[in-house]
Design an enzyme around this catalytic site. Structure first.
Site, PDB file in Angstrom:
ATOM      1  CE  LYS A  18      20.329  28.454  16.929  1.00  0.00           C
ATOM      2  NZ  LYS A  18      21.559  27.940  16.338  1.00  0.00           N
ATOM      3  CG  ASP A 145      18.220  29.431  13.336  1.00  0.00           C
ATOM      4  OD1 ASP A 145      17.889  28.421  12.682  1.00  0.00           O
ATOM      5  OD2 ASP A 145      19.385  29.700  13.649  1.00  0.00           O
TER       6      ASP A 145
HETATM    7  O1  C5P Z   1      17.500  32.081   7.237  1.00  0.00           O
HETATM    8  P1  C5P Z   1      18.613  32.970   7.585  1.00  0.00           P
HETATM    9  O2  C5P Z   1      18.438  34.367   7.046  1.00  0.00           O
HETATM   10  O3  C5P Z   1      18.934  32.984   9.033  1.00  0.00           O
HETATM   11  O4  C5P Z   1      19.887  32.372   6.882  1.00  0.00           O
HETATM   12  C1  C5P Z   1      21.094  33.087   6.799  1.00  0.00           C
HETATM   13  C2  C5P Z   1      21.975  32.447   5.747  1.00  0.00           C
HETATM   14  O5  C5P Z   1      22.388  31.148   6.183  1.00  0.00           O
HETATM   15  C3  C5P Z   1      21.292  32.210   4.419  1.00  0.00           C
HETATM   16  O6  C5P Z   1      21.388  33.330   3.587  1.00  0.00           O
HETATM   17  C4  C5P Z   1      22.082  31.030   3.862  1.00  0.00           C
HETATM   18  O7  C5P Z   1      23.309  31.464   3.336  1.00  0.00           O
HETATM   19  C5  C5P Z   1      22.403  30.237   5.109  1.00  0.00           C
HETATM   20  N1  C5P Z   1      21.428  29.169   5.366  1.00  0.00           N
HETATM   21  C6  C5P Z   1      21.416  28.042   4.551  1.00  0.00           C
HETATM   22  N2  C5P Z   1      20.519  27.027   4.800  1.00  0.00           N
HETATM   23  C7  C5P Z   1      19.660  27.107   5.839  1.00  0.00           C
HETATM   24  C8  C5P Z   1      19.655  28.237   6.680  1.00  0.00           C
HETATM   25  C9  C5P Z   1      20.559  29.249   6.425  1.00  0.00           C
HETATM   26  O8  C5P Z   1      22.198  27.941   3.607  1.00  0.00           O
HETATM   27  N3  C5P Z   1      18.810  26.112   6.042  1.00  0.00           N
END
Ligand code: C5P
Length: 305
Positions: A18, A145
């Site tokens: 993406k 994502d």
């Molecule tokens: O959701 P995911 O595990 O991919 O997110 C990885 C990191 O990215 C989270 O631990 C956080 O630090 C950051 N993040 C965030 N806000 C979001 C998505 C991700 O702060 N909406």
């Protein structure tokens, strides 16, 4: 087609990368995440995830960046099959093989693609036939994502990016992606965003109506004028060399250039395939990136092959 993909009784799922055409980021929430208005577009760079019966859960990976992919239980593909197995009261005894073509740790949701792909593949292999809502719920547990990797096309992600609204999308839109040396940690980029915005009242993230119109109408020039990424300043702060990459693409004829998601991959929207090839050549010749890839979006989300 890899050797494992032809194993009898295996299922292979193809999942796209993406690019975020808009990534509006709000202030840090009490849970550490950030509320987003995240406009995703699926583009035609793919990982293929094959799941086959095995004595125990293991993950393997092939492709130019395979050495940089974790093969333990931190891999989202492993976690995806474990979560589905747990819900359906069975053992996650499968061999998950990832044929990786999406840049690793690049802000193109390669790890998320593998999570969504393994989930759909295991569901088909085991005949669990989990409702789509349940698959999307598991995806959201895996990462912000991951639901989009399942859905594909174009979508607006709100909440931490996991609540999806499918968007009408024209196109095709032509893109070039510059793959940087090394990755960037997503939490580190969000942390830098917080540091840069310390003491600032960060506005509520909202999707841009101009951008949504451009996306729906397939107007690349209008989309170019509306692209935005609130994480770009943070990614550039951690990796200042990305500014040179962005400049090379712009000089070579890109309509617009921006950091893809949390980076360090940079994305260049171009008018057509011919300019895409020129921009890709200029990026490679400049030596400001490790590789350049050309892709078109929108494309479908996870599909069983
Ligand atoms: O959701 P995911 O595990 O991919 O997110 C990885 C990191 O990215 C989270 O631990 C956080 O630090 C950051 N993040 C965030 N806000 C979001 C998505 C991700 O702060 N909406």
């Amino acid at each position: 087609m890899s050797e494992v993909a032809s194993t009898p009784g295996s299922v292979t799922v193809r999942v796209p990368a993406k690019v975020n055409v808009q990534l509006a980021v709000g202030g840090a929430r009490p849970d550490g995440f950030h509320d987003l208005a995240n406009v995703f577009l699926a583009v035609g760079l793919y990982d293929e995830v094959t799941v086959a019966p095995a004595d125990s859960l293991r993950v393997t990976c092939e492709g130019p960046d395979a050495a940089r992919v974790p093969l333990d239980r931190t891999n989202l593909a492993a976690r995806a099959v474990e979560k589905l197995a747990e819900r359906y009261g069975r053992r996650a005894d499968v061999h998950v093989h990832i044929a990786k073509d999406i840049p690793v740790a690049g802000g193109m949701a390669g790890g998320s693609a593998d999570g969504a792909g393994a989930l759909v593949a295991a569901d088909a292999l085991w005949g669990t036939r989990a409702p789509r809502e349940e698959l999307l719920e598991i995806c959201a547990e895996l990462g912000s994502d991951v639901p989009f990797s399942l859905v594909g096309g174009a979508a607006l992600g709100t909440g931490r990016g996991e609540k999806l609204e499918v968007l009408p999308v024209g196109g095709p839109f032509h893109w070039v992606f510059a793959v940087a040396d090394g990755g960037l940690s997503t939490p580190a980029v969000y942390g830098e965003f917080d540091r840069l915005n310390a003491g600032v009242e960060v506005p509520e993230p909202v999707a841009s109506p101009v951008l949504l119109d451009a996306l729906a109408s397939g107007d690349a020039s209008a989309l170019a004028g509306a692209l935005s990424n609130d994480l770009q300043a943070a990614a550039l702060s951690l990796r200042p060399s990305l500014a040179a990459t962005l400049a090379v693409g712009a000089d070579a004829g890109a309509l617009a250039s921006l950091v893809s998601g949390s980076g360090p991959t940079t994305a260049f929207l171009v008018p057509d395939a011919e300019v895409a090839a020129e921009v890709a050549d200029a990026l490679v010749v400049s030596g400001t990136c490790r590789a350049a890839r050309v892709a078109v979006g929108p494309v479908r989300g996870a599909v069983v092959l």
